[in-house]
Design an enzyme around this catalytic site. Structure first.
Site, PDB file in Angstrom:
ATOM      1  N   LYS A 194      11.725 -26.348 -46.123  1.00 54.46           N
ATOM      2  CA  LYS A 194      12.332 -25.077 -45.707  1.00 54.46           C
ATOM      3  C   LYS A 194      13.837 -25.246 -45.443  1.00 54.46           C
ATOM      4  CE  LYS A 194       9.482 -24.633 -42.190  1.00 54.46           C
ATOM      5  NZ  LYS A 194       8.722 -25.887 -42.369  1.00 54.46           N
ATOM      6  N   ARG A 248       6.146 -18.342 -35.924  1.00 52.89           N
ATOM      7  CA  ARG A 248       5.209 -19.439 -36.105  1.00 52.89           C
ATOM      8  C   ARG A 248       3.832 -19.110 -35.530  1.00 52.89           C
ATOM      9  NH1 ARG A 248       9.022 -23.947 -36.593  1.00 52.89           N
ATOM     10  NH2 ARG A 248       7.979 -25.916 -36.944  1.00 52.89           N
ATOM     11  N   ARG A 296      12.135 -38.617 -43.609  1.00 48.35           N
ATOM     12  CA  ARG A 296      13.257 -37.686 -43.404  1.00 48.35           C
ATOM     13  C   ARG A 296      14.317 -38.289 -42.489  1.00 48.35           C
ATOM     14  NH1 ARG A 296      12.163 -31.603 -41.610  1.00 48.35           N
ATOM     15  NH2 ARG A 296      11.029 -32.505 -39.857  1.00 48.35           N
ATOM     16  N   ARG A 348      14.241 -37.985 -36.535  1.00 58.19           N
ATOM     17  CA  ARG A 348      13.756 -37.168 -35.423  1.00 58.19           C
ATOM     18  C   ARG A 348      12.584 -37.863 -34.732  1.00 58.19           C
ATOM     19  NH1 ARG A 348      12.994 -31.142 -37.830  1.00 58.19           N
ATOM     20  NH2 ARG A 348      11.177 -31.285 -36.475  1.00 58.19           N
ATOM     21  N   ARG A 374       1.514 -32.107 -35.691  1.00 63.64           N
ATOM     22  CA  ARG A 374       2.228 -30.905 -36.120  1.00 63.64           C
ATOM     23  C   ARG A 374       1.539 -30.223 -37.294  1.00 63.64           C
ATOM     24  NH1 ARG A 374       7.512 -33.644 -37.249  1.00 63.64           N
ATOM     25  NH2 ARG A 374       8.292 -31.679 -38.051  1.00 63.64           N
TER      26      ARG A 374
HETATM   27  P1  ADP Z   1      11.172 -28.506 -43.352  1.00 64.23           P
HETATM   28  O1  ADP Z   1      12.449 -27.819 -42.930  1.00 64.23           O
HETATM   29  O2  ADP Z   1      10.243 -27.576 -44.063  1.00 64.23           O
HETATM   30  O3  ADP Z   1      10.497 -29.257 -42.247  1.00 64.23           O
HETATM   31  P2  ADP Z   1      12.955 -30.303 -44.871  1.00 64.23           P
HETATM   32  O4  ADP Z   1      13.776 -29.372 -45.690  1.00 64.23           O
HETATM   33  O5  ADP Z   1      13.593 -30.935 -43.721  1.00 64.23           O
HETATM   34  O6  ADP Z   1      11.568 -29.579 -44.445  1.00 64.23           O
HETATM   35  O7  ADP Z   1      12.366 -31.410 -45.860  1.00 64.23           O
HETATM   36  C1  ADP Z   1      11.538 -32.457 -45.376  1.00 64.23           C
HETATM   37  C2  ADP Z   1      11.923 -33.759 -46.064  1.00 64.23           C
HETATM   38  O8  ADP Z   1      11.547 -33.715 -47.448  1.00 64.23           O
HETATM   39  C3  ADP Z   1      13.416 -34.060 -46.060  1.00 64.23           C
HETATM   40  O9  ADP Z   1      13.553 -35.457 -45.936  1.00 64.23           O
HETATM   41  C4  ADP Z   1      13.900 -33.560 -47.433  1.00 64.23           C
HETATM   42  O10 ADP Z   1      15.031 -34.303 -47.881  1.00 64.23           O
HETATM   43  C5  ADP Z   1      12.691 -33.827 -48.309  1.00 64.23           C
HETATM   44  N1  ADP Z   1      12.468 -32.806 -49.355  1.00 64.23           N
HETATM   45  C6  ADP Z   1      12.698 -31.467 -49.278  1.00 64.23           C
HETATM   46  N2  ADP Z   1      12.333 -30.840 -50.418  1.00 64.23           N
HETATM   47  C7  ADP Z   1      11.847 -31.805 -51.247  1.00 64.23           C
HETATM   48  C8  ADP Z   1      11.299 -31.800 -52.590  1.00 64.23           C
HETATM   49  N3  ADP Z   1      11.156 -30.647 -53.287  1.00 64.23           N
HETATM   50  N4  ADP Z   1      10.913 -32.983 -53.099  1.00 64.23           N
HETATM   51  C9  ADP Z   1      11.029 -34.129 -52.385  1.00 64.23           C
HETATM   52  N5  ADP Z   1      11.524 -34.212 -51.126  1.00 64.23           N
HETATM   53  C10 ADP Z   1      11.940 -33.058 -50.564  1.00 64.23           C
HETATM   54  P1  ADP Z   2       9.592 -28.519 -38.951  1.00 64.43           P
HETATM   55  O1  ADP Z   2      10.214 -29.684 -39.577  1.00 64.43           O
HETATM   56  O2  ADP Z   2       8.230 -28.754 -38.416  1.00 64.43           O
HETATM   57  O3  ADP Z   2       9.684 -27.267 -39.757  1.00 64.43           O
HETATM   58  P2  ADP Z   2      11.272 -27.372 -36.814  1.00 64.43           P
HETATM   59  O4  ADP Z   2      12.604 -27.992 -36.750  1.00 64.43           O
HETATM   60  O5  ADP Z   2      11.164 -25.985 -37.380  1.00 64.43           O
HETATM   61  O6  ADP Z   2      10.342 -28.380 -37.548  1.00 64.43           O
HETATM   62  O7  ADP Z   2      10.601 -27.320 -35.351  1.00 64.43           O
HETATM   63  C1  ADP Z   2      10.563 -28.458 -34.525  1.00 64.43           C
HETATM   64  C2  ADP Z   2       9.797 -28.132 -33.256  1.00 64.43           C
HETATM   65  O8  ADP Z   2      10.461 -27.085 -32.532  1.00 64.43           O
HETATM   66  C3  ADP Z   2       8.374 -27.629 -33.450  1.00 64.43           C
HETATM   67  O9  ADP Z   2       7.444 -28.673 -33.581  1.00 64.43           O
HETATM   68  C4  ADP Z   2       8.159 -26.817 -32.168  1.00 64.43           C
HETATM   69  O10 ADP Z   2       7.884 -27.657 -31.067  1.00 64.43           O
HETATM   70  C5  ADP Z   2       9.526 -26.197 -31.933  1.00 64.43           C
HETATM   71  N1  ADP Z   2       9.658 -24.864 -32.572  1.00 64.43           N
HETATM   72  C6  ADP Z   2      10.502 -24.515 -33.572  1.00 64.43           C
HETATM   73  N2  ADP Z   2      10.348 -23.208 -33.891  1.00 64.43           N
HETATM   74  C7  ADP Z   2       9.384 -22.716 -33.070  1.00 64.43           C
HETATM   75  C8  ADP Z   2       8.759 -21.451 -32.924  1.00 64.43           C
HETATM   76  N3  ADP Z   2       9.098 -20.404 -33.692  1.00 64.43           N
HETATM   77  N4  ADP Z   2       7.798 -21.324 -31.978  1.00 64.43           N
HETATM   78  C9  ADP Z   2       7.446 -22.356 -31.192  1.00 64.43           C
HETATM   79  N5  ADP Z   2       7.973 -23.575 -31.293  1.00 64.43           N
HETATM   80  C10 ADP Z   2       8.943 -23.780 -32.223  1.00 64.43           C
END
Ligand code: ADP
Ligand code: ADP
Ligand code: ZN
Length: 215
Positions: A13, A88, A127, A160, A171
């Site tokens: 995302k 969420r 990541r 992280r 998660r």
């Molecule tokens: P989210 O925000 O949904 O938790 P991230 O954008 O942080 O996910 O992506 C999670 C990890 O996967 C990061 O280390 C990112 O560089 C990697 N990643 C994202 N998209 C892809 C993809 N299409 N193929 C391989 N790795 C990816």
């Molecule tokens: P991800 O890589 O899982 O997409 P995020 O960076 O979006 O991670 O979220 C990290 C953490 O922050 C979650 O595990 C949760 O504890 C908290 N969090 C983020 N967004 C929300 C939300 N909309 N509602 C509740 N908790 C949230």
């Protein structure tokens, strides 16, 4: 215009958000980034949120919805915003629907990025994120040009705390139980679009662009 990015942790995302906001000039609102900043600053919100985040649990709805409402009310959001990581829970989605008329906007698209579970674990545990700008990298799939240095801003990359294997498993479970019901919720609203997130970053981006160009 309001676009929502939905999908399990590690789906990509944040990675896709970076491209979408640039192409469509949207304000980027990521609740995870806002909460991590609050934790780092040690604010009241941060102190309350920390224990949940460390355990891979969701922060209580009442803490999160306020943040999003206030942010959406800011004047720069008039041309539209991209929500990443919010809503969420179904309660958060209902809250969002209730505040949207106040800012004369609506949810135009919910992009659901779907990725197989094994791949999610691989992505999350590899990541690395920038401590300054939040950009995300991957040791294998998206390595920075210089080891542990952000390509965008030169900041230091870190892993992280909640990207450890144990917390990642938790998660993913929390996603299934509390967030996945939103798929049906938004399908019912006729705005859900499924994106195959198992593809390469650029191919996922192409699919997202085609979905948004129809708007
Ligand atoms: P989210 O925000 O949904 O938790 P991230 O954008 O942080 O996910 O992506 C999670 C990890 O996967 C990061 O280390 C990112 O560089 C990697 N990643 C994202 N998209 C892809 C993809 N299409 N193929 C391989 N790795 C990816
Ligand atoms: P991800 O890589 O899982 O997409 P995020 O960076 O979006 O991670 O979220 C990290 C953490 O922050 C979650 O595990 C949760 O504890 C908290 N969090 C983020 N967004 C929300 C939300 N909309 N509602 C509740 N908790 C949230
Ligand atoms: Zn950076």
């Amino acid at each position: 215009m309001l676009i929502i990015l939905l999908g399990p942790p590690g789906a990509g995302k944040g990675t896709q958000a970076e491209k979408i906001v640039e192409k469509f000039s949207l304000v980027y609102i990521a609740t995870g980034d806002i909460l991590r900043k609050a934790v780092k600053e040690g604010s009241t919100l941060g102190r309350k949120a920390r224990e949940y985040m460390d355990q891979g649990q969701l922060v209580p709805d009442n803490l999160v919805v306020e943040i999003v409402r206030d942010r959406l009310m800011e004047p720069d959001c008039v041309n539209g915003a991209l929500l990443d990581g919010f809503p969420r829970t179904v309660d958060q989605a209902v809250f969002l629907e209730q505040v949207l008329p106040d800012i004369e906007t609506q949810v135009d698209r919910v992009l659901l990025i779907e990725v197989d579970e094994n791949e999610l674990i691989e992505r999350l545990t590899g990541r690395r994120v920038c401590g300054d700008c939040g950009a995300s990298f991957h040791v294998k799939y998206k390595p920075p040009r210089v080891r542990n240095v952000c390509d965008q801003c030169g900041g230091d990359l870190y892993q992280r705390d909640d990207d450890s294997l144990a917390t990642v498993t938790e998660r993913l479970e929390v996603y299934k139980n509390q967030t996945e019901p939103l798929v049906e919720f938004y399908e019912g609203r006729g705005v859900l679009e499924k994106i195959d997130g198992n593809q390469d970053i650029d191919d996922v981006s192409d699919q997202i662009n085609s979905a948004l160009e129809k708007l």
